[in-house]
Design an enzyme around this catalytic site. Structure first.
Site, short mmCIF file in Angstrom:
data_model
loop_
_atom_site.label_atom_id
_atom_site.label_comp_id
_atom_site.label_asym_id
_atom_site.label_seq_id
_atom_site.Cartn_x
_atom_site.Cartn_y
_atom_site.Cartn_z
N HIS A 1 64.23 -17.19 55.85
CA HIS A 1 63.95 -17.57 57.25
C HIS A 1 63.82 -19.09 57.43
CE1 HIS A 1 63.40 -13.41 58.27
NE2 HIS A 1 62.33 -13.26 57.53
N ASP B 1 67.34 -7.86 52.52
CA ASP B 1 65.95 -7.86 52.98
C ASP B 1 65.92 -7.14 54.34
OD1 ASP B 1 63.24 -9.76 52.52
OD2 ASP B 1 63.64 -9.26 54.63
N HIS C 1 64.55 -7.92 56.96
CA HIS C 1 64.61 -8.88 58.08
C HIS C 1 65.93 -9.65 58.04
CE1 HIS C 1 60.23 -8.43 57.13
NE2 HIS C 1 60.17 -8.28 58.45
N ASP D 1 61.55 -5.14 51.19
CA ASP D 1 60.68 -4.69 52.27
C ASP D 1 61.33 -3.63 53.15
OD1 ASP D 1 62.42 -6.68 53.08
OD2 ASP D 1 60.88 -7.99 53.92
ZN LIG Z 1 61.70 -9.51 54.82
#
Ligand SMILES: [Zn+2]
Length: 305
Positions: free
Chosen positions: A112, A148, A150, A235
């Site tokens: 990120h 991931d 996200h 995750d």
């Molecule tokens: Zn993540």
């Protein structure tokens, strides 16, 4: 030490991974290179000088929360620099052919982090720095796979207009950070080198893996990467307290086996896997263990961890 206190991205994550690496025999089985700090030049490949100065000074001041989700402590700069140093070293070894594959057990995560700012638990964008390191070593085509849960928005931002780095991300959507729609495919000469696979929270593990595998194989066959980098977040595990889809640890073994085979069939097996998210303190290390079993299935010796 990157001490975030009672944050989900906590010191215990990496301690548990480290315990597992010892317990499961990975430390005996794999080479463990000496840890080196990333140089400023390596960090500058992805981040602005102004941001690096600010980050260093926040850490020096033990600043705590520097962004809505992101915390730093006095040791965070050193921890982040060791993480970025590890991925640069792994890329150098794999590109040089000293090792075929590497797994970087590092924190904080990176995908990120934007060129000019920290975001979503991430300080330095490790995978972006490693792709740019590969480019500096003369590679013309690098593929980043991000599984991931996200969206890897920071990585996408770096390479948005760069056709030499392809990026594919599968992620829960709608979800943090809000980007990663299918229509986000890059700009200019890079159009089509960014592939986003948003999936709803109800997605089964089978569908998640099928979508990831089919779309990545399609991209790899047209892009012909010379190196695959993996943003390996765990995750999407069903019990993850931050993300969570429906994956089990064994699914990461299948995914590991698959990506190793993909690397073998497209880029002589050159693969560097980098730890991103995964916040369940028992299940995440199990997922990493399964991931390594998948990657190193059939391997006799010499992977790096
Ligand atoms: Zn993540």
């Amino acid at each position: 030490m990157h001490d975030t206190g009672s944050h989900p991205e906590c010191v215990a994550r990496i301690l548990r991974v480290n315990e597992m690496l010892h317990r499961s025999g990975w430390v005996e089985r794999c080479k463990t290179p000496e840890w080196k700090l990333a140089t400023r030049e390596e960090c500058l490949r992805n981040h602005s000088p102004d941001y690096l100065d600010k980050l260093q000074s926040w850490c020096k001041d033990d600043a705590g929360r520097i962004e809505v989700d992101t915390v730093v402590s006095a040791g965070s700069w050193q921890a982040a620099s060791y993480g970025a140093g590890a991925v640069c070293d792994a890329v150098r070894r794999v590109v040089a052919g000293e090792d075929k594959t590497a797994f970087c057990a590092i924190r904080p995560p990176g995908h990120h982090a934007m060129p000019q700012s920290a975001m979503g638990f991430c300080l330095l964008n490790n995978v972006a720095i490693s792709a740019l390191t590969a480019r500096s070593l003369g590679l013309d085509r690098v593929l980043i796979v991000d599984w991931d849960v996200h969206h890897g928005n920071g990585t996408q931002a770096t390479f948005w207009e760069d056709p030499s780095v392809a990026f594919i991300s599968i992620h829960r959507f709608p979800f943090y950070p809000g980007t990663g729609k299918e229509e986000e495919t890059g700009a200019g000469k890079a159009i089509g080198t960014k592939v986003n696979l948003p999936v709803p929270a109800s997605t089964t593990a089978k569908d998640f893996l099928a979508k990831l595998m089919q779309s990545t194989e399609k991209l790899a066959s047209s892009f012909k990467p010379q190196l695959i980098l993996l943003s390996a977040g765990f995750d999407a595990h069903r019990a993850d307290p931050v993300g969570g889809l429906s994956l089990e640890a064994e699914d990461y073994e299948s995914a590991g086996k698959w990506i190793r085979q993909l690397a073998q069939s497209t880029c002589e097996g050159k693969l560097v896997s980098i730890l991103e998210g995964g916040y369940h303190l028992t299940h995440m290390p199990e997922c990493v263990d399964a991931h390594l079993r998948g990657i190193y299935a059939g391997e006799q010796k010499d992977p790096s961890v």
